[in-house]
Motif scaffolding. Structure first.
Motif, PDB file in Angstrom:
ATOM      1  N   ALA A   1       0.812  -1.219   0.000  1.00 44.72           N
ATOM      2  CA  ALA A   1       0.000   0.000   0.000  1.00 44.72           C
ATOM      3  C   ALA A   1       0.845   1.270   0.000  1.00 44.72           C
ATOM      4  O   ALA A   1       0.541   2.228  -0.718  1.00 44.72           O
ATOM      5  N   GLU A   2       1.915   1.291   0.778  1.00 49.77           N
ATOM      6  CA  GLU A   2       2.714   2.518   0.895  1.00 49.77           C
ATOM      7  C   GLU A   2       3.372   2.908  -0.429  1.00 49.77           C
ATOM      8  O   GLU A   2       3.697   4.083  -0.642  1.00 49.77           O
ATOM      9  N   GLU A   3       3.547   1.936  -1.334  1.00 49.91           N
ATOM     10  CA  GLU A   3       4.179   2.227  -2.624  1.00 49.91           C
ATOM     11  C   GLU A   3       3.271   3.041  -3.539  1.00 49.91           C
ATOM     12  O   GLU A   3       3.738   3.684  -4.485  1.00 49.91           O
ATOM     13  N   LEU A   4       1.975   3.043  -3.278  1.00 44.92           N
ATOM     14  CA  LEU A   4       1.029   3.791  -4.114  1.00 44.92           C
ATOM     15  C   LEU A   4       1.292   5.295  -4.068  1.00 44.92           C
ATOM     16  O   LEU A   4       0.983   6.009  -5.022  1.00 44.92           O
ATOM     17  N   ALA A   5       1.862   5.770  -2.966  1.00 49.38           N
ATOM     18  CA  ALA A   5       2.131   7.205  -2.823  1.00 49.38           C
ATOM     19  C   ALA A   5       3.193   7.693  -3.806  1.00 49.38           C
ATOM     20  O   ALA A   5       3.268   8.886  -4.100  1.00 49.38           O
ATOM     21  N   GLU A   6       3.996   6.765  -4.345  1.00 53.46           N
ATOM     22  CA  GLU A   6       5.106   7.128  -5.237  1.00 53.46           C
ATOM     23  C   GLU A   6       4.681   7.369  -6.678  1.00 53.46           C
ATOM     24  O   GLU A   6       5.456   7.890  -7.474  1.00 53.46           O
ATOM     25  N   ILE A   7       3.465   6.951  -7.042  1.00 58.21           N
ATOM     26  CA  ILE A   7       3.129   6.875  -8.468  1.00 58.21           C
ATOM     27  C   ILE A   7       2.037   7.868  -8.877  1.00 58.21           C
ATOM     28  O   ILE A   7       1.255   8.339  -8.055  1.00 58.21           O
ATOM     29  N   ASP A   8       2.017   8.163 -10.192  1.00 56.37           N
ATOM     30  CA  ASP A   8       1.062   9.111 -10.774  1.00 56.37           C
ATOM     31  C   ASP A   8      -0.148   8.416 -11.384  1.00 56.37           C
ATOM     32  O   ASP A   8      -1.202   9.027 -11.586  1.00 56.37           O
ATOM     33  N   GLY A   9      -0.003   7.143 -11.725  1.00 57.56           N
ATOM     34  CA  GLY A   9      -1.077   6.351 -12.303  1.00 57.56           C
ATOM     35  C   GLY A   9      -0.783   4.888 -12.050  1.00 57.56           C
ATOM     36  O   GLY A   9       0.347   4.525 -11.700  1.00 57.56           O
ATOM     37  N   LEU A  10      -1.791   4.025 -12.226  1.00 61.78           N
ATOM     38  CA  LEU A  10      -1.637   2.610 -11.891  1.00 61.78           C
ATOM     39  C   LEU A  10      -2.253   1.724 -12.965  1.00 61.78           C
ATOM     40  O   LEU A  10      -3.354   1.991 -13.446  1.00 61.78           O
ATOM     41  N   LEU A  11      -1.539   0.649 -13.302  1.00 65.41           N
ATOM     42  CA  LEU A  11      -2.041  -0.383 -14.210  1.00 65.41           C
ATOM     43  C   LEU A  11      -2.453  -1.611 -13.409  1.00 65.41           C
ATOM     44  O   LEU A  11      -1.689  -2.085 -12.556  1.00 65.41           O
ATOM     45  N   LEU A  12      -3.651  -2.112 -13.691  1.00 61.29           N
ATOM     46  CA  LEU A  12      -4.111  -3.380 -13.125  1.00 61.29           C
ATOM     47  C   LEU A  12      -4.050  -4.404 -14.249  1.00 61.29           C
ATOM     48  O   LEU A  12      -4.848  -4.352 -15.176  1.00 61.29           O
ATOM     49  N   PRO A  13      -3.080  -5.321 -14.211  1.00 62.32           N
ATOM     50  CA  PRO A  13      -2.875  -6.218 -15.351  1.00 62.32           C
ATOM     51  C   PRO A  13      -3.873  -7.366 -15.421  1.00 62.32           C
ATOM     52  O   PRO A  13      -4.659  -7.588 -14.492  1.00 62.32           O
ATOM     53  N   GLY A  14      -3.811  -8.077 -16.539  1.00 56.30           N
ATOM     54  CA  GLY A  14      -4.603  -9.284 -16.699  1.00 56.30           C
ATOM     55  C   GLY A  14      -4.082 -10.374 -15.780  1.00 56.30           C
ATOM     56  O   GLY A  14      -3.032 -10.248 -15.161  1.00 56.30           O
ATOM     57  N   GLY A  15      -4.820 -11.454 -15.716  1.00 55.81           N
ATOM     58  CA  GLY A  15      -4.476 -12.565 -14.831  1.00 55.81           C
ATOM     59  C   GLY A  15      -5.772 -13.246 -14.436  1.00 55.81           C
ATOM     60  O   GLY A  15      -6.648 -13.437 -15.266  1.00 55.81           O
ATOM     61  N   GLU A  16      -5.919 -13.558 -13.165  1.00 63.91           N
ATOM     62  CA  GLU A  16      -7.134 -14.200 -12.658  1.00 63.91           C
ATOM     63  C   GLU A  16      -7.696 -13.315 -11.546  1.00 63.91           C
ATOM     64  O   GLU A  16      -7.087 -13.178 -10.491  1.00 63.91           O
TER      65      GLU A  16
END
Length: 196
Positions: free
Chosen positions: A32-47
């Motif tokens: 969770a704490e790593e989210l503060a570092e980023i400007d946008g987020l990708l949720l990849p494929g998988g299951e």
């Protein structure tokens, strides 16, 4: 610009490579704490079900929901399911940020995988879309823009700073959809008065 990839399962390396290809910095996200570092987020494929179990195990659900409320998120295939507010045949959503209803595995099983040249509004006239056990968007609410359909079925949509598609853009060398997401992040940063 830093773009995160939720690295719990799926095509993490391929998404990171696509981010690099549009001259942005990929950041692997597992906590969770790593989210503060980023400007946008990708949720990849998988299951999506397996991803949800890992999200719960790592206490990531609420941080992801808070992130998606204010910053750009792009869900591909299973990531689209994670983003949706409603999942057909399921009582509860996952992140539940995007005003869409989705159904899982709508285009068949692994053996039914296919590729199609797809027009995506404001992105490409001929995007090479790879469908693997793909979900589809059954319905969209007001404020959601449909960007692409195949055989009448919705497979790509955008709601403000949220983007979702049924296919796997990271499995091709075409980065136009990633460029579109990068532009969405730039717009979001400007709106929040943050210099790029």
């Amino acid at each position: 610009m830093k773009i995160g990839v939720l690295a719990l399962q799926g095509a993490v390396a391929e998404h990171a490579a696509a981010i690099k290809a549009v001259d942005a910095q990929p950041v692997i996200i597992k906590h969770a704490e790593e989210l503060a570092e980023i400007d946008g987020l990708l949720l990849p494929g998988g299951e999506s079900t397996a991803m949800r179990k890992l999200i719960d195990f790592l206490d990531l659900l609420e941080p992801l929901q808070k992130f998606a409320a204010v910053k750009p998120v792009f869900g591909t295939c299973a990531g689209l399911i994670l983003l949706a507010k409603q999942i057909e045949g399921q009582d509860d959503a996952h992140i539940g940020a995007m005003n869409i209803s989705v159904s899982r595995n709508s285009f068949g099983r692994q053996v039914d995988s296919f590729e199609a040249s797809l027009p995506i509004e404001n992105v490409a006239a001929d995007f090479p879309a790879v469908f693997i056990r793909a979900p589809k968007i059954e319905a969209v609410s007001e404020g959601v823009k449909v960007l692409a359909k195949i055989n009448g079925e919705i497979v790509c949509a955008q709601e403000g700073h949220l983007l979702g598609c049924s296919f796997h853009p990271e499995l091709t060398t075409d980065v136009r959809l990633m460029e579109h997401f990068k532009q969405m992040i730039a717009t979001s940063l400007l709106e929040r008065n943050i210099s790029v």
